[in-house]
Design a protein around this motif. Structure first.
Motif, short mmCIF file in Angstrom:
data_model
loop_
_atom_site.label_atom_id
_atom_site.label_comp_id
_atom_site.label_asym_id
_atom_site.label_seq_id
_atom_site.Cartn_x
_atom_site.Cartn_y
_atom_site.Cartn_z
N UNK A 198 0.80 -1.23 0.00
CA UNK A 198 0.00 0.00 0.00
C UNK A 198 0.84 1.28 0.00
N UNK A 199 1.99 1.26 -0.65
CA UNK A 199 2.75 2.49 -0.85
C UNK A 199 2.21 3.21 -2.07
N UNK A 200 2.28 4.55 -2.07
CA UNK A 200 1.86 5.31 -3.25
C UNK A 200 2.75 4.95 -4.43
N UNK A 201 2.24 5.17 -5.65
CA UNK A 201 2.93 4.73 -6.85
C UNK A 201 4.36 5.27 -6.94
N UNK A 202 4.52 6.58 -6.72
CA UNK A 202 5.86 7.18 -6.81
C UNK A 202 6.78 6.62 -5.74
N UNK A 203 6.24 6.43 -4.52
CA UNK A 203 7.05 5.85 -3.44
C UNK A 203 7.41 4.40 -3.75
N UNK A 204 6.46 3.66 -4.33
CA UNK A 204 6.74 2.27 -4.70
C UNK A 204 7.83 2.19 -5.75
N UNK A 205 7.76 3.10 -6.75
CA UNK A 205 8.78 3.14 -7.79
C UNK A 205 10.15 3.48 -7.19
N UNK A 206 10.16 4.43 -6.27
CA UNK A 206 11.42 4.81 -5.62
C UNK A 206 11.99 3.68 -4.77
N UNK A 207 11.11 2.93 -4.10
CA UNK A 207 11.59 1.78 -3.31
C UNK A 207 12.25 0.75 -4.22
N UNK A 208 11.67 0.53 -5.39
CA UNK A 208 12.27 -0.42 -6.32
C UNK A 208 13.62 0.08 -6.82
N UNK A 209 13.69 1.35 -7.22
CA UNK A 209 14.96 1.87 -7.74
C UNK A 209 16.02 1.90 -6.65
N UNK A 210 15.61 2.17 -5.40
CA UNK A 210 16.58 2.11 -4.29
C UNK A 210 17.11 0.70 -4.11
N UNK A 211 16.22 -0.27 -4.19
CA UNK A 211 16.63 -1.67 -4.06
C UNK A 211 17.56 -2.08 -5.20
N UNK A 212 17.18 -1.74 -6.45
CA UNK A 212 18.01 -2.11 -7.58
C UNK A 212 19.35 -1.39 -7.54
N UNK A 213 19.32 -0.12 -7.13
CA UNK A 213 20.57 0.63 -7.01
C UNK A 213 21.51 0.00 -6.01
N UNK A 214 20.96 -0.46 -4.88
CA UNK A 214 21.77 -1.12 -3.86
C UNK A 214 22.38 -2.40 -4.41
N UNK A 215 21.60 -3.16 -5.18
CA UNK A 215 22.11 -4.40 -5.78
C UNK A 215 23.38 -4.13 -6.59
N UNK A 216 23.35 -3.05 -7.36
CA UNK A 216 24.46 -2.78 -8.26
C UNK A 216 25.63 -2.08 -7.56
N UNK A 217 25.33 -1.12 -6.71
CA UNK A 217 26.40 -0.37 -6.05
C UNK A 217 27.23 -1.29 -5.14
N UNK A 218 26.57 -2.20 -4.45
CA UNK A 218 27.29 -3.08 -3.52
C UNK A 218 28.21 -4.08 -4.23
N UNK A 219 28.11 -4.16 -5.56
CA UNK A 219 28.98 -5.09 -6.29
C UNK A 219 30.45 -4.71 -6.15
#
Length: 586
Positions: free
Chosen positions: A60-81
């Motif tokens: 139940x996150x708002x659409x923009x917040x949900x999109x940001x949560x995904x990009x934060x997660x994906x960004x973490x996946x790549x940066x931590x490499x």
């Protein structure tokens, strides 16, 4: 008999003994790494395209917040490499890093499956599109149960990305001309293996998530990563493994910058031969452990200024590596510094790709998803269109187009890595422009049918979701050029001591693109807060009332500007191998 076996220099087997060409490595061993990578992509890519929906409709996150949560997660996946690659090179080794990371991914997916299965561990059901409803968002202990496994999954995914591709390249000997040619093919095959895993993820896993439930979706993903790890471990007796250096190449590069700053007031000698370097051993020279001095970024040469005019055989005891560095160290630092502008110019492409995984999926949710009268295609599965194209084109590019281009250009890889990346950047510009035009048409249909205020998911628009396939298709071609081009560029240009870490520059570029997406979305919403009825271009859950088309046009313009900066950066770049064929063709 063993005396007749040919030893692979710098590589050992899984028990720490010398690796032999006849017994270890080669195409069969690299195939196991490709299979493992494919199953890892199968387990994870469905989240990359569908996690926004999970955050939005289940948590139940708002659409923009949900999109940001995904990009934060994906960004973490790549940066931590990057830190995971350093850990693999200095402490664990690549094979142990892959195994530990895979186990971490498996446990994280199991925890996410448990949360998705039990109603008490997530917010109560409600209609997020009804403005009169006060939907409870995930919080407290349930939020911890969501984000802790999610970011544990990000760490595991980063470890796989950091260690598995270079481990696959380790199965070939760079000093053997025949095997060296196979390294370039391996990266093309890595894209093919990745695409096959993504195809399975976008069809099977996404369908299970949407039709059978998220608990089943997480369960299938956990089974995929478990099977991938079993396949990887089965190849242990056949692998060639790099020897853990124990020294941190990144630290050695940082020492150059610190030493150059501390020696900034010293005068550079007229003869570069007076700069500090340890005595060159013939065997070491053959292994290319030493790099020749180049007249670029001369300010870094101050890190190698020695107080005595004669060359040193070994580093003086009184000198700290943070005050005096070797010429090879300085040249390594120069290579990394010269690649930074290229690295920065590729971040924007990942920013565009992030939108295809977030807002484009939400567009699809508002459209007619019928493939046949009785079958609906999940919008996240639309990305299967460019993936199928990649599966078809990757072997054609590697086996047909590259040899043909090689005859025309004289370049072993057909075209230079930087040219290949440039083609990808141009196509990303076109993709965002097409996405803007498709969004204009989609909103036009909503306006013509008086459906701007309709609940998007419950009342889909009378326009086929396959209109989105144009932007996905074009970006898929862009991926074919840019993805492998960047891997090849960073791997081939980096010095020997930095090759494993350098392959993570691609992932870091993608990670920064995802984080930049979060910043751009928040900035755009803040800047347009007072000029739109919704309070911003991308505010709210009703995408029919948003101004996504203007956002896509903004990204297309930014990508256009970025491409010209990229052209300038590539004109200034000098390939480390000084290959005339490459330099003349750039």
């Amino acid at each position: 008999m063993e005396e007749m076996l040919e030893v692979v220099e710098g590589k050992v087997d899984w028990k720490g003994r010398s690796a032999f060409k006849q017994k270890h490595g080669g195409t069969k061993s690299s195939l196991l790494t490709l299979v493992t990578y494919g199953f890892d992509q199968m387990a994870n890519f469905a989240l990359a395209v569908n996690l926004t929906t999970y955050f939005n409709t289940v948590m139940h996150l708002e659409l923009a917040d949900a999109a940001n949560q995904l990009t934060n997660y994906m960004g973490t996946c790549y940066i931590l490499s990057i830190p995971m690659a350093v850990l693999a090179d200095t402490c664990l080794g690549r094979v142990k890093t892959v195994i530990i990371s895979g186990c971490l991914e498996f446990l994280a997916l199991i925890l996410l499956m448990i949360q998705a299965h039990y109603p008490k561990l997530k917010p109560p059901l409600c209609n997020i599109f009804d403005k009169q409803s006060h939907c409870e968002t995930v919080g407290g202990g349930n939020a911890a149960l969501l984000y802790v496994p999610l970011y544990a999954l990000a760490i595991g995914n980063a470890g796989i990305k950091a260690a598995l591709p270079p481990h696959g390249a380790d199965q070939f000997d760079e000093k053997d001309p025949k095997e060296a040619m196979q390294i370039s093919s391996f990266f093309n095959q890595l894209l093919l293996g990745s695409s096959l895993g993504i195809a399975a993820s976008l069809t099977l896993v996404v369908w299970i998530q949407d039709d059978k439930g998220w608990d089943w979706g997480f369960g299938v993903s956990s089974a995929a990563i478990l099977f991938g790890m079993v396949m990887f471990v089965a190849g242990l007796p056949r692998y060639r493994m790099h020897i853990i250096s124990g020294s941190n190449a990144i630290v050695q590069v940082l020492q150059v910058y610190v030493a150059a700053t501390r020696n900034r007031n010293l005068v550079l000698p007229e003869d570069p031969a007076d700069l500090y370097e340890i005595e060159r051993d013939k065997e070491a020279v053959m292994e290319e452990d030493f790099l020749p001095h180049r007249n670029i970024f001369r300010f870094l040469d101050k890190a190698a200024i020695q107080q005595t005019p004669c060359r040193q055989v070994e580093i003086p005891e009184a000198s700290s590596p943070w005050k005096l560095c070797t010429v090879t160290q300085v040249e390594n630092a120069k290579v990394i510094l010269s690649m930074i502008p290229i690295f920065c110019c590729t971040v924007n492409m990942s920013l565009c790709f992030a939108q295809l995984q977030t807002f484009s999926i939400q567009q699809g949710l508002t459209m007619d998803t019928k493939l046949t009268p009785s079958f609906n295609i999940p919008p996240p599965s639309l990305t299967i269109i460019p993936v199928f194209f990649l599966i078809l084109m990757a072997p054609i590019y590697d086996k047909i187009l590259v040899p043909f281009a090689r005859k025309l250009t004289g370049i072993p890889t057909g075209i230079t890595p930087l040219q290949r990346v440039g083609v990808g950047l141009v196509l990303s510009i076109i993709s965002m422009a097409v996405a803007a035009l498709v969004e204009v048409k989609r909103k036009g249909v909503a306006r013509d049918h008086n459906m701007l205020d309709a609940t998007p998911v419950l009342q889909p628009l009378p326009i086929s979701t396959f209109w989105l396939s144009f932007q996905f298709f074009i970006f898929g071609i862009a991926d074919l050029f840019a993805y492998v081009g960047l891997l090849e560029f960073f791997y081939s240009e980096a010095p020997k001591a930095l090759k494993s870490v350098s392959t993570c520059f691609l992932w870091s570029s993608m990670g920064m693109g995802y984080f930049l997406s979060t910043i751009i979305v928040k900035t755009v919403n803040s800047a347009t807060k007072g000029i739109t009825r919704n309070g911003g271009w991308l505010i709210g859950n009703n995408i029919n009332r948003n101004h996504l088309n203007l956002f896509y046009w903004l990204l297309s313009i930014l990508s256009f500007i970025n491409f010209f900066i990229y052209i300038f950066a590539t004109q200034k770049y000098s390939y480390r191998n000084h290959n005339p064929a490459i330099d003349d063709s750039r």
